[in-house]
Design an enzyme around this catalytic site. Sequence first.
Site, PDB file in Angstrom:
ATOM      1  N   HIS A   1      -5.639   4.908   6.215  1.00  0.00           N
ATOM      2  CA  HIS A   1      -4.876   5.626   5.197  1.00  0.00           C
ATOM      3  C   HIS A   1      -3.427   5.858   5.616  1.00  0.00           C
ATOM      4  CE1 HIS A   1      -8.502   6.217   2.883  1.00  0.00           C
ATOM      5  NE2 HIS A   1      -9.085   6.688   3.951  1.00  0.00           N
TER       6      HIS A   1
ATOM      7  N   ASP B   1      -2.881  -0.124   6.243  1.00  0.00           N
ATOM      8  CA  ASP B   1      -3.776  -0.488   5.145  1.00  0.00           C
ATOM      9  C   ASP B   1      -3.335  -1.800   4.495  1.00  0.00           C
ATOM     10  OD1 ASP B   1      -5.196   1.774   5.668  1.00  0.00           O
ATOM     11  OD2 ASP B   1      -4.916   2.700   3.710  1.00  0.00           O
TER      12      ASP B   1
ATOM     13  N   ASP C   1       0.857  -1.188   0.000  1.00  0.00           N
ATOM     14  CA  ASP C   1       0.000   0.000   0.000  1.00  0.00           C
ATOM     15  C   ASP C   1       0.889   1.233   0.000  1.00  0.00           C
ATOM     16  OD1 ASP C   1      -2.987   0.954   0.445  1.00  0.00           O
ATOM     17  OD2 ASP C   1      -1.714   2.240   1.678  1.00  0.00           O
TER      18      ASP C   1
ATOM     19  N   GLU D   1       0.864   5.732   0.128  1.00  0.00           N
ATOM     20  CA  GLU D   1       0.164   7.008   0.303  1.00  0.00           C
ATOM     21  C   GLU D   1       0.892   8.052  -0.530  1.00  0.00           C
ATOM     22  OE1 GLU D   1      -2.658   7.081   1.826  1.00  0.00           O
ATOM     23  OE2 GLU D   1      -2.476   5.038   2.605  1.00  0.00           O
TER      24      GLU D   1
END
Length: 235
Positions: free
Chosen positions: A146, A151, A8, A10
């Site tokens: 998030h 995540d 994951d 961001e």
Amino acid sequence: MQDYVVIDLEMTGLNAKTDHILEVGAVRVRNHQAVDKFGAILCQNVKIPEKVTELTGITEAMVQGGMEKEEAMRQFFEFIGEDIIVGQNVIFDYGFLKQWAVNHNMPLERNAVDTLKLARKFLPKEQKKDLESLCACFGVKRENAHRAFDDAYETWQIYEALRERYEEESAGDFMPKPLLYKAKKQTPATARQIKYLREYAAHYQIKLRENFPEMTRSEASRLTDRLIATYGKMP
């Protein structure tokens, strides 16, 4: 598929060509069990949009104090190795990884399984398919929403829950498939562009936070356009 890595990321925005990776997270899975983890905030000298901080909790101070981004990405790719990738809407994160790889002359081709696609295939139409909703659906504890590692860890649990329920009846949907994303190498900003930006900033006494040596040609053009729209052309 017993062994894989869940990832994951961001980012500062939605466009792999213009936005930046802020955080990476991954969970290594062996025999369906999480056995190792990786997470890092990348040091970026860019302004973090307020909506990104509101969504993720990642602040500019956290990013400026993060791991040197070249080293963070080296370790991240090393952690992934040649494993099959699992992710929630994995092509979105992969697009940023692919752009990074192309910019750094790295080969990157991976097979993956997407939990979003699995959820759309097997769950009722009225069931929301975002990660938070899937966590609620499968009783997965949602923490630090998030944030990349959290995540990824929750996505691992979602994948295993889907696999346990539906793989026997539809094994083909759980087979990893090639990730296809085309990325064009971004060229560095020209000396002329950087010279103009420095002179512009000095003329209007603006403190620019961008890291010029790492700026691409398109980033320099967009920054110039934004400055001119705000302050006008330099005499």
